[in-house]
Design a protein around this motif. Structure first.
Motif, short mmCIF file in Angstrom:
data_model
loop_
_atom_site.label_atom_id
_atom_site.label_comp_id
_atom_site.label_asym_id
_atom_site.label_seq_id
_atom_site.Cartn_x
_atom_site.Cartn_y
_atom_site.Cartn_z
N MET A 1 0.83 -1.20 0.00
CA MET A 1 0.00 0.00 0.00
C MET A 1 0.86 1.25 0.00
N ASP A 2 1.85 1.29 0.90
CA ASP A 2 2.74 2.44 0.94
C ASP A 2 3.44 2.63 -0.40
N GLY A 3 3.98 1.53 -0.94
CA GLY A 3 4.67 1.62 -2.22
C GLY A 3 3.77 2.13 -3.33
N ARG A 4 2.53 1.70 -3.32
CA ARG A 4 1.58 2.08 -4.38
C ARG A 4 1.18 3.55 -4.29
N TYR A 5 0.90 4.02 -3.09
CA TYR A 5 0.33 5.37 -2.95
C TYR A 5 1.33 6.43 -2.51
N HIS A 6 2.35 6.06 -1.78
CA HIS A 6 3.32 7.07 -1.33
C HIS A 6 4.54 7.13 -2.23
N GLN A 7 5.15 5.97 -2.55
CA GLN A 7 6.25 5.97 -3.52
C GLN A 7 5.72 5.93 -4.96
N ASN A 8 4.41 5.75 -5.13
CA ASN A 8 3.75 5.83 -6.44
C ASN A 8 4.31 4.80 -7.43
N ILE A 9 4.46 3.56 -6.97
CA ILE A 9 4.99 2.49 -7.82
C ILE A 9 3.92 2.02 -8.79
N HIS A 10 4.28 2.04 -10.09
CA HIS A 10 3.42 1.51 -11.16
C HIS A 10 4.03 0.23 -11.71
N ALA A 11 3.24 -0.51 -12.47
CA ALA A 11 3.70 -1.78 -13.03
C ALA A 11 4.90 -1.60 -13.96
N GLU A 12 5.02 -0.45 -14.61
CA GLU A 12 6.13 -0.23 -15.54
C GLU A 12 7.40 0.25 -14.85
N ASP A 13 7.39 0.41 -13.54
CA ASP A 13 8.54 0.96 -12.82
C ASP A 13 9.63 -0.08 -12.58
N VAL A 14 10.86 0.43 -12.47
CA VAL A 14 12.01 -0.35 -12.03
C VAL A 14 12.42 0.24 -10.67
N VAL A 15 12.39 -0.57 -9.63
CA VAL A 15 12.52 -0.08 -8.25
C VAL A 15 13.77 -0.65 -7.60
N THR A 16 14.56 0.21 -6.98
CA THR A 16 15.68 -0.27 -6.18
C THR A 16 15.71 0.47 -4.85
N TRP A 17 16.39 -0.15 -3.88
CA TRP A 17 16.58 0.50 -2.57
C TRP A 17 17.95 0.06 -2.06
N THR A 18 18.71 1.01 -1.59
CA THR A 18 20.06 0.68 -1.10
C THR A 18 19.94 0.14 0.33
N THR A 19 19.57 -1.11 0.41
CA THR A 19 19.33 -1.74 1.71
C THR A 19 19.91 -3.15 1.69
N GLY A 20 19.75 -3.86 2.79
CA GLY A 20 20.21 -5.24 2.90
C GLY A 20 19.06 -6.14 3.27
N MET A 21 19.30 -7.44 3.22
CA MET A 21 18.25 -8.41 3.51
C MET A 21 17.91 -8.44 4.99
N GLY A 22 18.81 -7.96 5.85
CA GLY A 22 18.57 -8.03 7.28
C GLY A 22 17.74 -6.89 7.85
N TRP A 23 17.36 -5.94 7.01
CA TRP A 23 16.58 -4.78 7.48
C TRP A 23 15.21 -4.79 6.83
#
Length: 649
Positions: free
Chosen positions: A318-340
């Motif tokens: 929900m947050d990704g859809r409405y706040h980060q505005n993620i659409h199906a055509e988007d390419v999304v990355t985050w500088t994070t790790g698997m432990g967080w």
């Protein structure tokens, strides 16, 4: 007020004219000076405004039509006044896959601390991650050598099923805990979703943690197996992970081998040999079944073990859809790790919105990362302030032109100058959506949107479906003011239990009450209001209100750090304090200490840093050490860290 807003509108237009050509015509130093010159002492220094096409194409625009409202401020109010209706629309728009439909969207008859969502439903949230066409890219991966690989949704789903089959072949059962201690790459994504698909709980532990910290977390979670790597390349070095696993635990390890000469223990198994058939049956469960266990430090020395369930990913998506505005055509990355938490957040928020995850397994401070962002056409880029500061200092990203349309930032307080630099890197084509929340929330509670103007290092709205109250220094509670934030439950994503702590004591005890008499949920962050413009309120982080620190984007207890510091021979007593820089930005760790010996400052600082790196995390960096004659305490002997912060400042 109208005159003030008219004056601000003129300044905004003046600034936007500068910003429109700034990347090609001005150095960042000139841009920052122009920004200051245009706005002067005005605190509402708006650096980006949405145009009409951005607003109309946003996911929020569709949601507003469903809710029957005409502005974002009306939408937010509707979402908190009609929580059941709001979350029902979210479930519908995400097309959450249910094998048995719910009888009731929410039941809070037992109070707001023990709420049942999707009552009577049966599901496995992994099924909601694979609704995109099978031939669509799900993962795009690259390492520091520049090698890239793509997995389609169909290929990733088959790999997830092979993991689930492999776990079942090992004799593991639904409800068992399986740890992941590895970088965020293809195998980590598949392992995580495979564990959940099999009805087990994925225990996420950052691979930067020491063997000692790994061991303690495995015991808390009662893990029965661990998935790891032997080593991986990071910042042009090979980081050995498997050696820490062998030191920490006798649990059977599933090892992704990146080095051909790695010798496994007799009971351990190579990843390729572990994988089973691609026809695993998905385990269907209850909405509140545990799917993952994550850790977040509290005010005591043992980290809190926070379970996520099948509902938590709905909050992520929900947050990704409405706040980060993620659409199906988007390419999304985050500088994070698997432990967080942003690791699983990235997986769910992207796949449940049918977009593509971009993963870079090397150092995000490297030029190779900048090239990766450009080449893969990343359109939604999440990061942390500490990394942006490195980008600015090294200028390593200035060689590239990115296609980012939304930045997002989380983990620690941001610095306005650094974040204006990030916007300048991208031709001021994207806002930075600040995103503050927590593992125990499953996402954010204070954030922003692409429908609202953006000021670097500020927030513009509570997350949809979440109501907040702020307590000022006089103890008064209001929806908008300077002070400590509290959450008004209920909402999907909010934790309702801890594995090793009393949940009520951790989040509700000694909290003020809401208007209806129910206790508010404490979170521990302070905020300052910069002002309001066109129905948008601007909030700026003022750090923590409790003894939890935020170091390098990682929450850690001050007590946990002091326990390690006090092992040093010359330290009689210590106090770890997080200091927020006056210009804003990440908190800095300052150590106050008592000793009866003569010591040199810099050698002591290095020795204390070595202790913390070895026993806790090398990302926890000491900014300063201060010798003092006494540590201030209350009548009940509680350390007064606030007084030490004031003394240092």
């Amino acid at each position: 007020m109208e005159t003030e807003d008219n004056n601000l509108t003129q300044k905004i237009q003046q600034w936007l004219a500068v910003a429109s050509t700034a990347r090609d015509t001005l150095s960042f130093e000139q841009v920052w000076q122009s920004y200051q010159d245009v706005y002067g002492s005005e605190p509402r220094k708006i650096a980006w405004q949405p145009d009409e096409p951005t607003i109309q194409k946003s996911n929020l625009s569709d949601l507003m039509k469903r809710a029957g409202v005409k502005s974002y401020s009306e939408l937010y109010e509707w979402s908190i006044q009609n929580r059941a209706a709001f979350w029902e629309i979210v479930v519908e728009q995400l097309n959450i896959q249910l094998t048995e439909s719910y009888q009731q969207i929410v039941d809070n008859s037992q109070g707001n601390e023990e709420v049942n969502w999707l009552v009577g439903a049966q599901l496995n949230i992994v099924e909601s991650c694979f609704q995109a066409p099978a031939d669509k890219p799900a993962l795009t991966l690259a390492d520091e050598s520049g090698q890239t690989k793509t997995l389609t949704y169909g290929q990733l789903e088959a790999l997830v099923n092979r993991v689930a089959s492999g776990l079942q072949n090992m004799g593991l059962k639904p409800g068992d805990a399986v740890a992941l201690y590895m970088p965020l790459g293809k195998e980590a994504v598949a392992a995580y979703l495979g564990v959940v698909n099999a009805g087990m709980a994925a225990v996420l532990i950052a691979d930067s943690f020491s063997a000692q910290e790994l061991s303690s977390r495995l015991k808390i979670a009662k893990a029965k197996a661990i998935v790891t790597v032997d080593a991986y390349a990071y910042n042009q070095k090979m980081l050995n992970v498997y050696s820490r696993v062998k030191e920490a635990t006798p649990l059977r390890a599933i090892v992704v081998k990146n080095q051909s000469d790695t010798q496994l223990r007799p009971d351990d198994i190579n990843w390729d040999d572990f994988l089973g058939e691609s026809t695993a049956e998905t385990h269907i469960g209850q909405p509140d079944d545990t799917i993952s266990i994550l850790f977040s430090s509290g005010t005591t020395q043992e980290p809190k073990a926070i379970p996520w369930n099948h509902l938590t990913p709905i909050k992520c998506a929900m947050d990704g859809r409405y706040h980060q505005n993620i659409h199906a055509e988007d390419v999304v990355t985050w500088t994070t790790g698997m432990g967080w938490m942003m690791g699983p957040w990235l997986i769910f928020a992207t796949l449940m919105n049918q977009a593509t995850i971009a993963l870079f397994t090397g150092s995000a401070a490297s030029e190779a990362f900048g090239k990766f962002v450009a080449d893969t056409k990343v359109s939604v880029l999440g990061t942390i302030p500490s990394l942006v500061k490195v980008w600015r200092a090294s200028k390593v990203m200035e060689s590239y032109r990115w296609s980012v349309r939304v930045f997002s930032s989380t983990g620690e307080p941001s610095n306005a100058e650094d974040y204006l630099y990030l916007m300048w890197l991208n031709d001021f084509q994207a806002p930075i959506i600040e995103y503050c929340g927590g593992t125990e929330i499953g996402g954010g509670y204070l954030t922003g949107t692409v429908m609202q103007p953006a000021i670097p290092a500020t927030f513009t709205t509570p997350a949809l479906g979440l109501e907040l109250r702020f307590r000022n220094s006089n103890g008064q509670l209001t929806p908008v003011q300077d002070g400590e934030v509290f959450i008004v439950p209920p909402a999907i994503g909010l934790s309702q239990k801890l594995l090793n702590r009393n949940h009520h004591e951790a989040y509700y005890a000694d909290s003020p009450t809401f208007e209806d008499g129910h206790p508010l949920r404490k979170h521990g962050d302070n905020y300052r209001i910069l002002g309001e413009y066109n129905q948008t309120v601007f909030y700026r982080s003022q750090g923590r209100a409790d003894d939890v620190m935020n170091l390098g984007g990682i929450k850690v207890s001050a007590v946990e750090i002091e326990k390690v510091l006090n092992q040093h021979a010359v330290i009689a007593e210590s106090a770890a304090v997080a200091i927020s820089p006056p210009e804003g930005g990440p908190e800095q760790l300052v150590v106050f200490y008592l000793t009866n010996q003569v010591v040199e400052k810099e050698p002591l600082k290095k020795e204390l840093q070595k202790l913390i790196s070895q026993q806790l995390n090398p990302l926890f960096r000491i900014a300063d050490v201060v010798q003092t004659e006494s540590l201030p305490r209350t009548a009940s002997n509680k350390l007064m860290r606030r007084a030490l912060r004031k003394e240092y400042g």
